[in-house]
Design a protein around this motif. Structure first.
Motif, PDB file in Angstrom:
ATOM      1  N   GLY A  16       7.168  -2.583  -2.254  1.00  0.00           N
ATOM      2  CA  GLY A  16       7.341  -1.796  -1.026  1.00  0.00           C
ATOM      3  C   GLY A  16       6.637  -0.465  -1.093  1.00  0.00           C
ATOM      4  N   GLU A  17       6.765   0.227  -2.214  1.00  0.00           N
ATOM      5  CA  GLU A  17       6.091   1.517  -2.376  1.00  0.00           C
ATOM      6  C   GLU A  17       4.573   1.345  -2.390  1.00  0.00           C
ATOM      7  N   LYS A  19       2.885  -1.030  -0.915  1.00  0.00           N
ATOM      8  CA  LYS A  19       2.466  -1.346   0.455  1.00  0.00           C
ATOM      9  C   LYS A  19       2.289  -0.068   1.277  1.00  0.00           C
ATOM     10  N   SER A  20       3.242   0.835   1.210  1.00  0.00           N
ATOM     11  CA  SER A  20       3.131   2.104   1.943  1.00  0.00           C
ATOM     12  C   SER A  20       1.935   2.916   1.461  1.00  0.00           C
ATOM     13  N   ALA A  21       1.754   2.971   0.147  1.00  0.00           N
ATOM     14  CA  ALA A  21       0.663   3.775  -0.420  1.00  0.00           C
ATOM     15  C   ALA A  21      -0.703   3.192  -0.073  1.00  0.00           C
ATOM     16  N   LEU A  23      -1.497   1.272   2.513  1.00  0.00           N
ATOM     17  CA  LEU A  23      -1.768   1.449   3.942  1.00  0.00           C
ATOM     18  C   LEU A  23      -2.207   2.885   4.237  1.00  0.00           C
ATOM     19  N   ALA A  24      -1.603   3.851   3.568  1.00  0.00           N
ATOM     20  CA  ALA A  24      -2.035   5.249   3.721  1.00  0.00           C
ATOM     21  C   ALA A  24      -3.449   5.426   3.168  1.00  0.00           C
ATOM     22  N   THR A  79      -0.382   4.734  -8.232  1.00  0.00           N
ATOM     23  CA  THR A  79      -0.018   3.316  -8.258  1.00  0.00           C
ATOM     24  C   THR A  79      -0.309   2.616  -9.588  1.00  0.00           C
TER      25      THR A  79
END
Length: 96
Positions: A16-17, A19-21, A23-24, A79
């Motif tokens: 989840g983390e 995925k957010s990173a 996309l940013a 990451t």
């Protein structure tokens, strides 16, 4: 046109983390880099720890500049421990 693909596998607890990173990271690359014209992020529907990136750069030099941006370096460092596999590949887009 230079195309870069990257296959990532993350540790399950960081999917989840990540995925957010990522996309940013895609948004930053598109908005801050004139040489980046496409940056798609895909997630495996059968295995949510697998991600595939598909990036278009004007040329290889534009991609090399991408690797030196603060946003890329921050993403890569942030990451690094979340990822169990990172497979980048570079391609030349052929005109039909």
């Amino acid at each position: 046109m230079h195309v870069v693909t990257v296959l990532f596998e993350t540790h399950a607890e960081f999917a989840g983390e990540f995925k957010s990173a990522v996309l940013a990271q895609a948004e930053n690359s598109l908005s801050r880099e004139p040489g980046c014209s496409r940056f798609d992020v895909c997630q495996d529907p059968e295995n949510p720890t697998r991600f595939f990136l598909y990036e278009f750069y004007r040329d290889r030099d534009s991609f090399q500049l991408h690797l030196q941006t603060d946003h890329y370096r921050d993403f890569d460092a942030k990451t690094a421990d979340w990822v169990s596999l990172k497979q980048p590949q570079g391609w030349d887009l052929l005109d039909a």
